[in-house]
Write a protein that holds these residues in place. Structure first.
Motif, PDB file in Angstrom:
ATOM      1  N   UNK A  34       0.803  -1.216   0.000  1.00 46.26           N
ATOM      2  CA  UNK A  34       0.000   0.000   0.000  1.00 46.26           C
ATOM      3  C   UNK A  34       0.832   1.261   0.000  1.00 46.26           C
ATOM      4  N   UNK A  35       2.129   1.130   0.282  1.00 46.84           N
ATOM      5  CA  UNK A  35       3.054   2.263   0.275  1.00 46.84           C
ATOM      6  C   UNK A  35       4.362   1.817  -0.361  1.00 46.84           C
ATOM      7  N   UNK A  36       5.071   2.762  -0.967  1.00 45.53           N
ATOM      8  CA  UNK A  36       6.367   2.452  -1.564  1.00 45.53           C
ATOM      9  C   UNK A  36       7.425   3.422  -1.051  1.00 45.53           C
ATOM     10  N   UNK A  63       1.730   0.888  -4.318  1.00 43.91           N
ATOM     11  CA  UNK A  63       2.793  -0.092  -4.469  1.00 43.91           C
ATOM     12  C   UNK A  63       3.072  -0.857  -3.204  1.00 43.91           C
ATOM     13  N   UNK A  64       4.327  -1.246  -3.023  1.00 46.78           N
ATOM     14  CA  UNK A  64       4.750  -2.024  -1.866  1.00 46.78           C
ATOM     15  C   UNK A  64       6.184  -1.676  -1.532  1.00 46.78           C
ATOM     16  N   UNK A  65       6.584  -1.971  -0.314  1.00 44.64           N
ATOM     17  CA  UNK A  65       7.923  -1.637   0.155  1.00 44.64           C
ATOM     18  C   UNK A  65       8.447  -2.771   1.021  1.00 44.64           C
ATOM     19  N   UNK A  66       9.664  -3.216   0.714  1.00 44.37           N
ATOM     20  CA  UNK A  66      10.331  -4.213   1.549  1.00 44.37           C
ATOM     21  C   UNK A  66      11.406  -3.530   2.382  1.00 44.37           C
ATOM     22  N   UNK A  67      11.518  -3.953   3.628  1.00 45.56           N
ATOM     23  CA  UNK A  67      12.491  -3.370   4.541  1.00 45.56           C
ATOM     24  C   UNK A  67      12.748  -4.299   5.699  1.00 45.56           C
ATOM     25  N   UNK A  68      13.032  -3.720   6.856  1.00 49.65           N
ATOM     26  CA  UNK A  68      13.343  -4.488   8.061  1.00 49.65           C
ATOM     27  C   UNK A  68      12.346  -4.146   9.157  1.00 49.65           C
TER      28      UNK A  68
END
Length: 228
Positions: A34-36, A63-68
């Motif tokens: 839902x966020x990038x 969009x989408x966001x990958x992180x920690x």
């Protein structure tokens, strides 16, 4: 009455990935839908100045966001949130939100969804830059230095930690190519590496044209920043 989640998780997508600044019990790769991740926030202190604003990351819509994701021990919850609010909410360009994130699986745990605290770019704030042309982003980043170091260090540290997680973002790779630092080794978040400082200062001395228009301009302050 607000309800606190059973566990406290913090989602890091930018500098929190390499410099969280708080103790944590566990860290996991995670994905927010839902966020990038975007260089959508003007920086006039940590990675730039009012005269030479830089750009830092924010979570923007879509969009989408990958992180920690960092899990915080219950006894450290209050102190951790107080620290993060002092760090992230000082200028009001970010807002704190509880968001569902998908934790990646590990050898001992299957994937699962948890609620995490994240800091989202506030589109109504005058320091919100929006989606600038990639060339404009590169220009601001490669010439800017602030209290936290060069904007180039910030960009390279973000790329380095994403690569460590096995995450590749084509737009970010194109941005690095435009800054001319594609072969520069990863710099620490606060290293002030001599090469990146020299590059930023060299680019800062180059004259730049004022743009004819400022896209999505709703604030005079934003127009001033975009024209520097």
């Amino acid at each position: 009455m607000s309800v606190e989640p059973a566990e406290t998780w913090i989602f890091g997508y930018g500098s929190l990935m390499w410099s969280p600044g708080f103790p944590f019990a566990e860290s996991r790769r995670a994905k927010l839908t839902g966020f990038h991740r975007a260089f959508c926030v003007y920086s006039i202190h940590y990675r730039g100045t009012e005269r030479r604003p830089g750009l830092v990351l924010g979570l923007d819509r879509g969009g989408a966001c990958e992180g920690i994701a960092f899990r915080i021990a219950p006894e450290a919850r209050r102190a951790t949130l107080a620290y993060l609010r002092a760090r992230e909410l000082i200028y009001g360009v970010y807002r704190e939100a509880l968001v569902p994130i998908a934790l990646a699986h590990t050898e001992s745990e299957p994937p699962r969804t948890v609620w995490a605290t994240a800091y989202i770019a506030e589109r109504c704030h005058p320091a919100y830059a929006g989606c600038l042309p990639l060339a404009r982003e590169a220009l601001l980043i490669r010439r800017s230095i602030g209290q936290g170091g060069t904007n180039l260090d910030y960009l390279l540290s973000t790329r380095g930690h994403l690569l460590d997680l096995g995450i590749r973002e084509p737009r970010l790779e194109r941005l690095i190519a435009l800054t001319g630092t594609g072969r520069t080794r990863q710099a620490g978040a606060h290293s002030n590496a001599p090469r990146s400082v020299a590059l930023a200062r060299a680019w800062a001395e180059k004259p730049t044209r004022r743009p004819r228009t400022v896209r999505d301009n709703r604030f005079g302050y934003r127009a001033k920043l975009a024209g520097l």
